[in-house]
Write an enzyme that holds these catalytic residues in place. Sequence first.
Site, PDB file in Angstrom:
ATOM      1  N   TYR A  48      42.573  28.900  52.895  1.00 27.07           N
ATOM      2  CA  TYR A  48      42.943  27.664  52.211  1.00 27.07           C
ATOM      3  C   TYR A  48      44.454  27.541  52.162  1.00 27.07           C
ATOM      4  O   TYR A  48      45.194  28.515  52.165  1.00 27.07           O
ATOM      5  CB  TYR A  48      42.335  27.599  50.814  1.00 27.07           C
ATOM      6  N   ARG A  63      39.303  32.401  52.190  1.00 27.32           N
ATOM      7  CA  ARG A  63      40.378  33.218  51.599  1.00 27.32           C
ATOM      8  C   ARG A  63      40.677  34.399  52.524  1.00 27.32           C
ATOM      9  O   ARG A  63      40.821  35.522  52.102  1.00 27.32           O
ATOM     10  CB  ARG A  63      39.965  33.706  50.214  1.00 27.32           C
ATOM     11  N   LYS A  83      37.488  32.686  46.704  1.00 27.11           N
ATOM     12  CA  LYS A  83      38.598  32.163  45.907  1.00 27.11           C
ATOM     13  C   LYS A  83      38.330  32.401  44.426  1.00 27.11           C
ATOM     14  O   LYS A  83      37.246  32.115  43.928  1.00 27.11           O
ATOM     15  CB  LYS A  83      38.735  30.660  46.178  1.00 27.11           C
ATOM     16  N   LYS A 127      45.246  44.043  38.092  1.00 23.84           N
ATOM     17  CA  LYS A 127      45.671  43.236  39.236  1.00 23.84           C
ATOM     18  C   LYS A 127      46.927  43.868  39.814  1.00 23.84           C
ATOM     19  O   LYS A 127      47.998  43.814  39.220  1.00 23.84           O
ATOM     20  CB  LYS A 127      45.943  41.791  38.842  1.00 23.84           C
ATOM     21  N   GLU A 198      44.215  47.094  48.312  1.00 26.80           N
ATOM     22  CA  GLU A 198      45.530  46.596  47.926  1.00 26.80           C
ATOM     23  C   GLU A 198      46.532  47.674  48.299  1.00 26.80           C
ATOM     24  O   GLU A 198      46.417  48.820  47.855  1.00 26.80           O
ATOM     25  CB  GLU A 198      45.603  46.309  46.432  1.00 26.80           C
ATOM     26  N   LYS A 311      41.833  35.104  37.444  1.00 22.24           N
ATOM     27  CA  LYS A 311      43.049  35.919  37.401  1.00 22.24           C
ATOM     28  C   LYS A 311      43.949  35.445  36.258  1.00 22.24           C
ATOM     29  O   LYS A 311      44.134  34.255  36.037  1.00 22.24           O
ATOM     30  CB  LYS A 311      43.794  35.889  38.734  1.00 22.24           C
ATOM     31  N   LYS A 313      47.719  36.347  34.694  1.00 22.66           N
ATOM     32  CA  LYS A 313      48.955  37.074  34.970  1.00 22.66           C
ATOM     33  C   LYS A 313      49.759  37.295  33.698  1.00 22.66           C
ATOM     34  O   LYS A 313      49.822  36.440  32.821  1.00 22.66           O
ATOM     35  CB  LYS A 313      49.779  36.325  36.019  1.00 22.66           C
TER      36      LYS A 313
END
Length: 438
Positions: A48, A63, A83, A127, A198, A311, A313
């Site tokens: 996207y 994604r 997503k 995260k 990650e 998510k 932050k």
Amino acid sequence: MESMNVKYPVEYLIEHLNSFESPEVAVESLRKEGIMCKNRGDLYMFKYHLGCKFDKIYHLACRGAILRKTDSGWKVLSYPFDKFFNWGEELQPEIVNYYQTLRYASPLNEKRKAGFMFKLPMKLVEKLDGTCVVLYYDEGWKIHTLGSIDANGSIVKNGMVTTHMDKTYRELFWETFEKKYPPYLLYHLNSSYCYIFEMVHPDARVVVPYEEPNIILIGVRSVDPEKGYFEVGPSEEAVRIFNESGGKINLKLPAVLSQEQNYTLFRANRLQELFEEVTPLFKSLRDGYEVVYEGFVAVQEIAPRVYYRTKIKHPVYLELHRIKTTITPEKLADLFLENKLDDFVLTPDEQETVMKLKEIYTDMRNQLESSFDTIYKEISEQVSPEENPGEFRKRFALRLMDYHDKSWFFARLDGDEEKMQKSEKKLLTERIEKGLFK
């Protein structure tokens, strides 16, 4: 193990792709919906991009998913997370309806705001502030990032390309992989799964100052169409590999905090209080944990092995990200085109800037597309692009003699999304300088 009677977003994507006469036509249609496609031979990556409204279920799968076009249809090779939205972001009705058809329980949030829509247990997952790299099997184990089929992109540190490093993300990943894990780890992986990691590294730092490079397993998903595209818990897969290897392989995992939901806290949207509550708990799970971390992903299982993610932050992270990122016109254009402005856009003034930016970009693209269509039609009436492509291209070039942005038109003619984006960045930077920074 697999979840039954679930139609995954990637299956909606395949269904949509199959409705077109060719991959080229499908890619062109998706591009108009804000879905970019990168192509290498018979491989297609869907991601996207700017302008995607996320009003179709198949948008969720775009994604970084990689599919192969075969004579018999489309085959999923890699399918990372769907997503997941920022806390408070409004969801389109079709997306809410899709999740509600899968849910165990009634929705909590009736206003379609991203958050805990469902009265279900949840967990908070660390995260990590790194680069997402996906390991998948295709006649051997291969990797990609969410934006590059072969992970050959240049390393970015503190928001800037590290031109002094003669390495790509692919090289940095395998270098770190070899330091952290034995080579026989690959033999213990399931070739019908893709593994989502990650990668954190001092040489690819965004905000959080990781001192040591590491590769952390954050997700696992089946890509077997017969069994379904269900997810496997990273800890579950890590335990399997640990046991199979006789305790020799211990995959790194993110910190996870499981707790009963505090709906009053979340309904009130009092995120500062939430971070004050959970930060000490995360610190107890990870020795030496930094108070300033990126945040966490709130995860709820809304059907067997199907997860809804939000998510959230950390406020301090967002502020540091703002400081770390030099907002020049070029950088602003880059973040905008990469759909990354949601990482730090917070204030009303910044929201207004983004609205102006969207207007500038929309006007620019409309002008480019209109000019391209006019020129293409004009030359097609003189010479066929299929029967005489050389002459068509020659006349196309002559017609562009007076245009400032020739590279975009040739990239559009060739269907080269990467070159189009590079050209758009340059053009948008120029327009930002004239329209926002005058």
